[in-house]
Write a protein that holds these residues in place. Structure first.
Motif, PDB file in Angstrom:
ATOM      1  N   HIS A 257      -5.402  16.623   4.077  1.00  0.00           N
ATOM      2  CA  HIS A 257      -5.207  15.709   2.951  1.00  0.00           C
ATOM      3  C   HIS A 257      -5.349  16.484   1.634  1.00  0.00           C
ATOM      4  N   CYS A 294      -1.738   4.782  -3.218  1.00  0.00           N
ATOM      5  CA  CYS A 294      -2.764   5.766  -2.857  1.00  0.00           C
ATOM      6  C   CYS A 294      -3.690   5.945  -4.060  1.00  0.00           C
ATOM      7  N   PHE A 296      -5.553   8.184  -4.814  1.00  0.00           N
ATOM      8  CA  PHE A 296      -5.650   9.569  -5.294  1.00  0.00           C
ATOM      9  C   PHE A 296      -4.430   9.972  -6.131  1.00  0.00           C
ATOM     10  N   HIS A 297      -3.421   9.077  -6.255  1.00  0.00           N
ATOM     11  CA  HIS A 297      -2.153   9.548  -6.829  1.00  0.00           C
ATOM     12  C   HIS A 297      -2.239  10.069  -8.265  1.00  0.00           C
ATOM     13  N   HIS A 302       0.780  16.536  -5.300  1.00  0.00           N
ATOM     14  CA  HIS A 302       1.952  16.302  -4.442  1.00  0.00           C
ATOM     15  C   HIS A 302       2.508  14.885  -4.591  1.00  0.00           C
ATOM     16  N   VAL A 303       2.082  14.179  -5.637  1.00  0.00           N
ATOM     17  CA  VAL A 303       2.415  12.752  -5.738  1.00  0.00           C
ATOM     18  C   VAL A 303       3.932  12.502  -5.691  1.00  0.00           C
ATOM     19  N   CYS A 307       3.865   6.952  -3.361  1.00  0.00           N
ATOM     20  CA  CYS A 307       2.394   7.015  -3.420  1.00  0.00           C
ATOM     21  C   CYS A 307       1.840   6.001  -4.419  1.00  0.00           C
ATOM     22  N   PRO A 312      -1.257   4.429   1.808  1.00  0.00           N
ATOM     23  CA  PRO A 312      -1.024   5.170   3.058  1.00  0.00           C
ATOM     24  C   PRO A 312      -2.013   4.744   4.136  1.00  0.00           C
ATOM     25  N   CYS A 325      -2.052   9.791   4.263  1.00  0.00           N
ATOM     26  CA  CYS A 325      -1.220  10.410   3.217  1.00  0.00           C
ATOM     27  C   CYS A 325       0.253  10.171   3.542  1.00  0.00           C
ATOM     28  N   LEU A 327       2.596  12.142   2.630  1.00  0.00           N
ATOM     29  CA  LEU A 327       3.182  13.461   2.852  1.00  0.00           C
ATOM     30  C   LEU A 327       3.042  13.828   4.327  1.00  0.00           C
TER      31      LEU A 327
HETATM   32 FE1  SF4 Z   1      -1.829  10.235  -1.977  1.00  0.00          FE
HETATM   33 FE2  SF4 Z   1      -0.722  11.855  -0.185  1.00  0.00          FE
HETATM   34 FE3  SF4 Z   1       0.761  10.762  -2.084  1.00  0.00          FE
HETATM   35 FE4  SF4 Z   1      -0.970  12.665  -2.707  1.00  0.00          FE
HETATM   36  S1  SF4 Z   1       0.832  12.883  -1.418  1.00  0.00           S
HETATM   37  S2  SF4 Z   1      -0.670  10.749  -3.813  1.00  0.00           S
HETATM   38  S3  SF4 Z   1      -2.635  12.171  -1.280  1.00  0.00           S
HETATM   39  S4  SF4 Z   1      -0.295   9.676  -0.430  1.00  0.00           S
END
Ligand code: SF4
Length: 345
Positions: A257, A294, A296-297, A302-303, A307, A312, A325, A327
């Motif tokens: 992650h 998400c 964490f976005h 990697h957003v 997201c 997720p 995630c 991804l």
């Molecule tokens: Fe969240 Fe994964 Fe998207 Fe990053 S890539 S924002 S951790 S879902």
């Protein structure tokens, strides 16, 4: 095998009530509402007998709240906590009492969690006497035995907590928990307040007690390096949700992650040159108003557009790993190169 502890969709919300001025303003039509803190958001977790699970995340991610719900000292808003397969909320009478004693909590600040007006013999001896683990005639020996088990000199049992060092006070706290013969310990930042030289001693004590009494642990810490050497499995939390869970070795060797990778970038290691992770940027958002999709976005390198709208799901990736995630985190090439292609947070 039935897990010792299992939590299902465990959720905790705290409502911040309006004060008098706020209530009056609300009645007069002002756009003021009660605020809801989403501390823990639908967590699922199971812990097997004898396992040591490290629960890691930044301050404010909900890990202590989760630990307190598991220890039964904070009621959940939704979801359930199962002990040996039985929902603790459905237990009554002796079964409920036995469940409460089976799960004990060790706190971060031993000084704050020990009553300064009680002698050590009272702190350790009160609960076993009340719950019938010993009678008055055997109490003194019982307390001596517990003190020896946690590395304290029984001849000091008439002293008060302030007469001990920080490490010794934490041993008193561990002794108090151990005195009611628990099977599961929730250790909430249990060594964070101690000197570095004492931390290793207390960690060793936890591991010795695990062997001796067949204990199972949930070890809560903000610091991955603290749990690395004691945890069989590590669960990473971010803003109330579990984002990754994996065997300790696998998590350190191949974190999947993006948040786990960011946390690992901050753990000093001898093999630092082999790592290519980017430290986490920005602050953890307020749980009063968590980001959509998400959580964490806003901080993720990697957003992607998805997201920001879709939560997720925590999915099984390998036998002992779950990741939440959008991804394809199983593809390390993909995750290493995705930041160059993704849109900015
Ligand atoms: Fe969240 Fe994964 Fe998207 Fe990053 S890539 S924002 S951790 S879902």
């Amino acid at each position: 095998m039935t897990p010792v502890i299992e939590v299902r969709d465990l959720t905790k919300r705290f409502t911040k009530r309006l004060d008098l001025a706020g209530r009056i303003a609300h009645r007069l039509g002002a756009n003021i509402h009660e605020e809801v803190v989403h501390a823990v958001d639908g967590v699922n977790l199971s812990i097997n007998r004898g396992e040591v699970v490290g629960l890691v995340g930044e301050s404010g991610c909900g890990k202590s709240t989760l630990g307190r719900m598991i220890a039964g000292i904070l009621p959940q808003t939704e979801g359930s906590v199962l002990l040996d397969g039985k929902d603790t909320a459905s237990l009554a009478g002796p079964e409920s009492k036995a469940a409460a004693l089976a799960v004990q909590m060790i706190f971060q600040d031993p000084f704050a969690s020990l009553n300064p007006r009680l002698r050590v013999e009272q702190i350790i001896g009160e609960a076993p006497l009340v719950h019938g683990y010993t009678d008055r005639s055997g109490l003194s020996d019982y307390i001596d035995d517990v003190m020896l088990k946690v590395g304290l000199d029984p001849s000091l049992k008439q002293r008060y907590p302030h007469q001990f060092s920080g490490g010794q006070r934490q041993r008193i706290g561990i002794g108090r928990a151990l005195a009611v013969k628990p099977r599961f310990l929730v250790c909430d930042e249990a060594i964070a307040a101690l000197d570095v030289s004492i931390q290793a001693q207390v960690l060793n004590l936890f591991m010795d007690l695990r062997e001796q009494f067949d204990l199972t642990y949930l070890f809560i810490s903000h610091d991955l390096s603290v749990v690395e050497h004691i945890a069989d499995r590590i669960v990473i939390m971010y803003l109330g949700r579990v984002v990754e869970s994996a065997n300790t070795e696998a998590l350190f060797a191949d974190p999947q992650h993006p948040y786990t990778r960011a946390l690992l970038a901050e753990v000093p290691r001898l093999d630092q040159r082999k790592r290519n992770f980017t430290p986490i940027a920005g602050e953890i958002p307020s749980p009063l108003n968590p980001p959509s999709g998400c959580h964490f976005h806003p901080r993720c390198p990697h957003v992607m557009p998805v997201c920001k709208t879709e939560v997720p799901v925590l999915e099984k990736h390998q036998a002992f790993r779950e990741v939440s995630c959008h991804l394809d985190t199983t593809d390390s090439h993909d995750i290493n190169n995705h930041s160059a292609q993704s849109d900015s947070p």
